[in-house]
Design an enzyme around this catalytic site. Sequence first.
Site, PDB file in Angstrom:
ATOM      1  N   CYS A  34      -8.831   2.776  10.415  1.00 29.40           N
ATOM      2  CA  CYS A  34     -10.760   2.922   9.832  1.00 29.40           C
ATOM      3  C   CYS A  34     -10.980   2.034  10.595  1.00 29.40           C
TER       4      CYS A  34
ATOM      5  N   CYS B 260      -6.638  -1.954 -11.093  1.00 32.43           N
ATOM      6  CA  CYS B 260      -6.668  -0.801 -10.525  1.00 32.43           C
ATOM      7  C   CYS B 260      -7.161   0.812 -12.378  1.00 32.43           C
TER       8      CYS B 260
ATOM      9  N   CYS C 280     -14.598  -0.543   9.230  1.00 32.57           N
ATOM     10  CA  CYS C 280     -15.116   0.491   8.593  1.00 32.57           C
ATOM     11  C   CYS C 280     -14.448  -0.505   7.189  1.00 32.57           C
TER      12      CYS C 280
ATOM     13  N   CYS D 170     -14.635  -0.882  -4.355  1.00 37.44           N
ATOM     14  CA  CYS D 170     -14.187  -0.643  -5.596  1.00 37.44           C
ATOM     15  C   CYS D 170     -14.834  -1.195  -7.053  1.00 37.44           C
TER      16      CYS D 170
ATOM     17  N   ASP E 106       6.351  11.980  -6.499  1.00 39.33           N
ATOM     18  CA  ASP E 106       6.213  10.397  -7.318  1.00 39.33           C
ATOM     19  C   ASP E 106       7.050   9.964  -7.440  1.00 39.33           C
TER      20      ASP E 106
HETATM   21  C1  B12 Z   1       2.717   3.093  -8.191  1.00 38.83           C
HETATM   22  C2  B12 Z   1       1.454   4.283  -7.750  1.00 38.83           C
HETATM   23  C3  B12 Z   1       0.169   3.710  -8.461  1.00 38.83           C
HETATM   24  C4  B12 Z   1      -0.878   2.686  -8.399  1.00 38.83           C
HETATM   25  C5  B12 Z   1      -0.021   1.468  -8.054  1.00 38.83           C
HETATM   26  C6  B12 Z   1      -1.053   2.242  -6.408  1.00 38.83           C
HETATM   27  C7  B12 Z   1      -0.853   0.892  -5.485  1.00 38.83           C
HETATM   28  N1  B12 Z   1      -1.830   0.777  -4.593  1.00 38.83           N
HETATM   29  O1  B12 Z   1       0.006   0.424  -5.290  1.00 38.83           O
HETATM   30  C8  B12 Z   1      -1.599   3.121  -9.192  1.00 38.83           C
HETATM   31  C9  B12 Z   1      -0.788   3.149 -10.110  1.00 38.83           C
HETATM   32  C10 B12 Z   1      -2.911   2.068  -8.849  1.00 38.83           C
HETATM   33  C11 B12 Z   1      -1.660   4.441  -8.638  1.00 38.83           C
HETATM   34  C12 B12 Z   1      -3.310   4.640  -8.295  1.00 38.83           C
HETATM   35  C13 B12 Z   1      -3.963   5.773  -8.001  1.00 38.83           C
HETATM   36  N2  B12 Z   1      -2.532   6.302  -6.628  1.00 38.83           N
HETATM   37 CO1  B12 Z   1      -0.442   6.328  -6.924  1.00 38.83          CO
HETATM   38  N3  B12 Z   1       1.107   5.784  -6.598  1.00 38.83           N
HETATM   39  C14 B12 Z   1       2.201   4.887  -6.764  1.00 38.83           C
HETATM   40  C15 B12 Z   1       3.278   5.629  -6.578  1.00 38.83           C
HETATM   41  C16 B12 Z   1       4.443   6.547  -8.140  1.00 38.83           C
HETATM   42  C17 B12 Z   1       3.682   4.054  -6.309  1.00 38.83           C
HETATM   43  C18 B12 Z   1       3.686   3.610  -4.862  1.00 38.83           C
HETATM   44  C19 B12 Z   1       3.747   2.211  -4.774  1.00 38.83           C
HETATM   45  O2  B12 Z   1       4.657   2.004  -3.718  1.00 38.83           O
HETATM   46  N4  B12 Z   1       3.163   1.168  -4.300  1.00 38.83           N
HETATM   47  C20 B12 Z   1       3.784   0.267  -4.096  1.00 38.83           C
HETATM   48  C21 B12 Z   1       2.538  -0.070  -2.687  1.00 38.83           C
HETATM   49  C22 B12 Z   1       3.260  -1.915  -2.132  1.00 38.83           C
HETATM   50  O3  B12 Z   1       3.367   0.594  -1.967  1.00 38.83           O
HETATM   51  P1  B12 Z   1       2.223   1.858  -0.911  1.00 38.83           P
HETATM   52  O4  B12 Z   1       0.967   1.427  -1.751  1.00 38.83           O
HETATM   53  O5  B12 Z   1       2.709   2.825  -1.389  1.00 38.83           O
HETATM   54  O6  B12 Z   1       2.343   1.916   0.487  1.00 38.83           O
HETATM   55  C23 B12 Z   1       0.930   1.583   2.051  1.00 38.83           C
HETATM   56  C24 B12 Z   1       1.202  -0.208   1.407  1.00 38.83           C
HETATM   57  O7  B12 Z   1       2.710  -1.211   1.753  1.00 38.83           O
HETATM   58  C25 B12 Z   1       0.237  -0.351   2.774  1.00 38.83           C
HETATM   59  N5  B12 Z   1      -0.067  -1.639   3.361  1.00 38.83           N
HETATM   60  C26 B12 Z   1       0.170  -2.749   2.725  1.00 38.83           C
HETATM   61  N6  B12 Z   1       0.329  -3.914   3.017  1.00 38.83           N
HETATM   62  C27 B12 Z   1      -0.527  -3.252   4.857  1.00 38.83           C
HETATM   63  C28 B12 Z   1      -0.339  -3.655   5.949  1.00 38.83           C
HETATM   64  C29 B12 Z   1      -0.554  -3.277   6.950  1.00 38.83           C
HETATM   65  C30 B12 Z   1      -1.333  -3.742   7.953  1.00 38.83           C
HETATM   66  C31 B12 Z   1      -0.452  -1.190   6.809  1.00 38.83           C
HETATM   67  C32 B12 Z   1      -1.688  -1.151   7.557  1.00 38.83           C
HETATM   68  C33 B12 Z   1      -0.896  -1.012   5.355  1.00 38.83           C
HETATM   69  C34 B12 Z   1      -0.250  -1.887   4.536  1.00 38.83           C
HETATM   70  O8  B12 Z   1       1.698   0.727   3.274  1.00 38.83           O
HETATM   71  C35 B12 Z   1       1.770   1.266   2.916  1.00 38.83           C
HETATM   72  C36 B12 Z   1       1.108   2.873   3.569  1.00 38.83           C
HETATM   73  O9  B12 Z   1       0.020   3.848   3.251  1.00 38.83           O
HETATM   74  C37 B12 Z   1       2.625   6.374  -5.252  1.00 38.83           C
HETATM   75  C38 B12 Z   1       4.264   7.623  -5.434  1.00 38.83           C
HETATM   76  C39 B12 Z   1       5.079   6.802  -4.869  1.00 38.83           C
HETATM   77  N7  B12 Z   1       6.331   7.371  -5.016  1.00 38.83           N
HETATM   78  O10 B12 Z   1       5.158   6.154  -3.177  1.00 38.83           O
HETATM   79  C40 B12 Z   1       2.282   7.380  -5.836  1.00 38.83           C
HETATM   80  C41 B12 Z   1       0.971   7.536  -5.052  1.00 38.83           C
HETATM   81  C42 B12 Z   1       0.697   6.688  -3.516  1.00 38.83           C
HETATM   82  N8  B12 Z   1      -0.111   7.571  -5.485  1.00 38.83           N
HETATM   83  C43 B12 Z   1      -1.376   8.323  -5.347  1.00 38.83           C
HETATM   84  C44 B12 Z   1      -2.776   8.760  -5.735  1.00 38.83           C
HETATM   85  C45 B12 Z   1      -3.220  10.396  -5.571  1.00 38.83           C
HETATM   86  C46 B12 Z   1      -3.393   7.446  -6.734  1.00 38.83           C
HETATM   87  C47 B12 Z   1      -5.123   7.815  -6.889  1.00 38.83           C
HETATM   88  C48 B12 Z   1      -5.633   8.490  -5.939  1.00 38.83           C
HETATM   89  C49 B12 Z   1      -4.739   7.954  -8.373  1.00 38.83           C
HETATM   90  C50 B12 Z   1      -6.033   8.331  -8.639  1.00 38.83           C
HETATM   91  N9  B12 Z   1      -7.613   9.073  -8.264  1.00 38.83           N
HETATM   92  O11 B12 Z   1      -6.458   7.564  -9.678  1.00 38.83           O
HETATM   93  C51 B12 Z   1      -4.517   5.949  -6.939  1.00 38.83           C
HETATM   94  C52 B12 Z   1      -5.363   5.439  -5.953  1.00 38.83           C
HETATM   95  C53 B12 Z   1      -5.863   4.118  -5.945  1.00 38.83           C
HETATM   96  C54 B12 Z   1      -4.574   2.837  -4.738  1.00 38.83           C
HETATM   97  N10 B12 Z   1      -6.240   2.911  -3.795  1.00 38.83           N
HETATM   98  O12 B12 Z   1      -4.177   3.065  -4.579  1.00 38.83           O
HETATM   99  C55 B12 Z   1      -1.059   9.175  -4.089  1.00 38.83           C
HETATM  100  C56 B12 Z   1      -1.924   9.127  -2.666  1.00 38.83           C
HETATM  101  C57 B12 Z   1      -1.542  10.314  -1.737  1.00 38.83           C
HETATM  102  C58 B12 Z   1      -2.451  10.117  -0.643  1.00 38.83           C
HETATM  103  N11 B12 Z   1      -3.493  10.376  -0.250  1.00 38.83           N
HETATM  104  O13 B12 Z   1      -2.356   8.476  -0.460  1.00 38.83           O
HETATM  105  C59 B12 Z   1       0.917   8.839  -4.292  1.00 38.83           C
HETATM  106  C60 B12 Z   1       1.475   9.231  -2.708  1.00 38.83           C
HETATM  107  C61 B12 Z   1       1.116  10.068  -4.817  1.00 38.83           C
HETATM  108  C62 B12 Z   1       2.132  11.390  -4.518  1.00 38.83           C
HETATM  109  N12 B12 Z   1       3.217  11.800  -4.580  1.00 38.83           N
HETATM  110  O14 B12 Z   1       1.053  11.851  -3.910  1.00 38.83           O
HETATM  111  N13 B12 Z   1      -1.135   4.798  -8.034  1.00 38.83           N
HETATM  112  S1  SF4 Z   2      -8.985   4.386  -8.184  1.00 34.28           S
HETATM  113 FE1  SF4 Z   2      -8.607   1.541  -8.025  1.00 34.28          FE
HETATM  114  S2  SF4 Z   2      -8.562   0.961  -6.235  1.00 34.28           S
HETATM  115 FE2  SF4 Z   2      -9.128   2.699  -6.104  1.00 34.28          FE
HETATM  116  S3  SF4 Z   2     -12.321   2.295  -6.704  1.00 34.28           S
HETATM  117 FE3  SF4 Z   2     -11.263   3.546  -8.436  1.00 34.28          FE
HETATM  118  S4  SF4 Z   2     -10.510   0.874  -9.192  1.00 34.28           S
HETATM  119 FE4  SF4 Z   2     -10.536   0.119  -7.430  1.00 34.28          FE
HETATM  120  S1  SF4 Z   3     -13.579   4.062   3.039  1.00 30.91           S
HETATM  121 FE1  SF4 Z   3     -13.578   2.895   5.639  1.00 30.91          FE
HETATM  122  S2  SF4 Z   3     -11.968   0.962   5.331  1.00 30.91           S
HETATM  123 FE2  SF4 Z   3     -12.349   2.747   3.415  1.00 30.91          FE
HETATM  124  S3  SF4 Z   3      -9.564   3.701   4.228  1.00 30.91           S
HETATM  125 FE3  SF4 Z   3     -11.855   4.810   4.563  1.00 30.91          FE
HETATM  126  S4  SF4 Z   3     -12.037   4.790   6.409  1.00 30.91           S
HETATM  127 FE4  SF4 Z   3     -10.419   2.865   6.135  1.00 30.91          FE
END
Ligand code: B12
Ligand code: SF4
Ligand code: SF4
Length: 412
Positions: free
Chosen positions: A220, A246, A223, A230, A166
């Site tokens: 996905c 979020c 879906c 959300c 994390d």
């Molecule tokens: C900041 C952060 C948050 C923020 C922002 C989340 C976000 N989506 O960016 C907030 C506070 C909202 C958050 C929420 C949650 N988080 Co969080 N979070 C982080 C953290 C610290 C950094 C994430 C980050 O860099 N975000 C920036 C975005 C740009 O990158 P990303 O989402 O990581 O990467 C994906 C996107 O770039 C995506 N993407 C973007 N554009 C495109 C386009 C295409 C075509 C494709 C294929 C992919 C793609 O692909 C990447 C890989 O999947 C990570 C830990 C870490 N160091 O990585 C945990 C982490 C992502 N979180 C985690 C969790 C569990 C959650 C929650 C489920 C917690 C909860 N139950 O409330 C929610 C889920 C919300 C969601 N739907 O994402 C886990 C996810 C585990 C998993 N199975 O994926 C992590 C990895 C922590 C951990 N060590 O386990 N989180």
């Molecule tokens: S964790 Fe964040 S992105 Fe996922 S359903 Fe809840 S509010 Fe929406």
């Molecule tokens: S709900 Fe459907 S679209 Fe969303 S992550 Fe799961 S399979 Fe993918």
Amino acid sequence: MIRKDASGSDPAANAAVHRYVPEGPPPDSVEQTPLGLTRALVALGRELGFARVGVARAEPLEVARARLEAFLAAGYAGSMEYLGRVPRHDPRSLLPEARSVVVVALPHGVRDLVPLRSADGRLLGSVARYARGADYHGVLRGLLAELAARLATLSGRPLLSRACVDTAPLLERELAARAGVGFPGKSGMVIAPGLGSYFLLGELVTDLDLEPSAAIRVGCGSCRACLDACPTRAFVGPYVLDARRCIAYLTIESSAPIPRELRSAIGQRVFGCDVCQEVCPYNASGREPPTPLAPRPELTTLDLVDLLELGSSGYRRLVRDSALRRASLRMLQRNAAVALGNSDDPRAVPPLERALAENPSALVRGHAAWALGALRRHATNTTQAVLERAASTDADPFVREEATRALGVLAG
Ligand code: B12
Ligand code: SF4
Ligand code: SF4
């Protein structure tokens, strides 16, 4: 037994890099090739309780870097400016000697939907599933240290490694996708077929040459259930989240007032949200995998009135060895006020009146005022009087504004 000594090429910058020394000669059964070591590593990881173990090359993640930059440039990170402070796309910035990144998935509890009321009628708040057990940071770090120590023995050579969970500047999801732990879902969650997405990620950045795992090809498909379900409409589109909307961000990361237009959509959630995972077909099996993060009853259902009225020693007890400590006491109280405002229950009114009159935090008083407006059906003369007093005499302009607005709701 873990034998390690702190080292690394730059001890100041890499305080978390450890050098693990083999505890004896490598077992004859382990072939000393990248593939042989990776096979032994995966077996070892499974033995330690990880549901998935994969390996990615320690190389820069350029596509993910561009995505992160776009995410930051659009302002979707809100107040999480730490995401842009230092580069997060290159494992070698954590360990210059890095050759491989081992990525592990540790499952957490799956079931336990939280009812709105307890059997004896108390109003309940819900905590996201990942935070209902022991603090995953400590558990994962301990298991990763064990994995690194045993990997040193398997390979028969000293091992430099850094464990990340994390907080290290690393794009963990992208690495997990590369390491074949899962595929990126449209929700952003990494999804492992056969397991779903209810797991946490951890990494070992190491100087050992391992065989990279194959990425998972499924995805996905058509879906889009998570995007539509959300509650706060936080997805800008598939894979792209506006974190500012979020519920996880609003209840855990942000210490600011929750935007008024999003408060009712938060419902009873006081710490995180699981909706985008609950609706995901990959999580439909309901199987409860074995986990050291098993839910504790006291974290699964939180009494909202107790939470609103929690003192600092109660807070310390609640968050001890729990991921809940990421939110401060006043943030949790703010979240409890919002959830009580969403309860449509007359028993929520007196504690909210007390919070508006007495809570030392303006953040909490302001949200209590909003909640009293949201409970207008149950408002009494006392509610009106407490709101009027706050609207005219509270020392904080945010509270005065919220109380004035709530009076408008009551009037109208
Ligand atoms: C900041 C952060 C948050 C923020 C922002 C989340 C976000 N989506 O960016 C907030 C506070 C909202 C958050 C929420 C949650 N988080 Co969080 N979070 C982080 C953290 C610290 C950094 C994430 C980050 O860099 N975000 C920036 C975005 C740009 O990158 P990303 O989402 O990581 O990467 C994906 C996107 O770039 C995506 N993407 C973007 N554009 C495109 C386009 C295409 C075509 C494709 C294929 C992919 C793609 O692909 C990447 C890989 O999947 C990570 C830990 C870490 N160091 O990585 C945990 C982490 C992502 N979180 C985690 C969790 C569990 C959650 C929650 C489920 C917690 C909860 N139950 O409330 C929610 C889920 C919300 C969601 N739907 O994402 C886990 C996810 C585990 C998993 N199975 O994926 C992590 C990895 C922590 C951990 N060590 O386990 N989180
Ligand atoms: S964790 Fe964040 S992105 Fe996922 S359903 Fe809840 S509010 Fe929406
Ligand atoms: S709900 Fe459907 S679209 Fe969303 S992550 Fe799961 S399979 Fe993918």
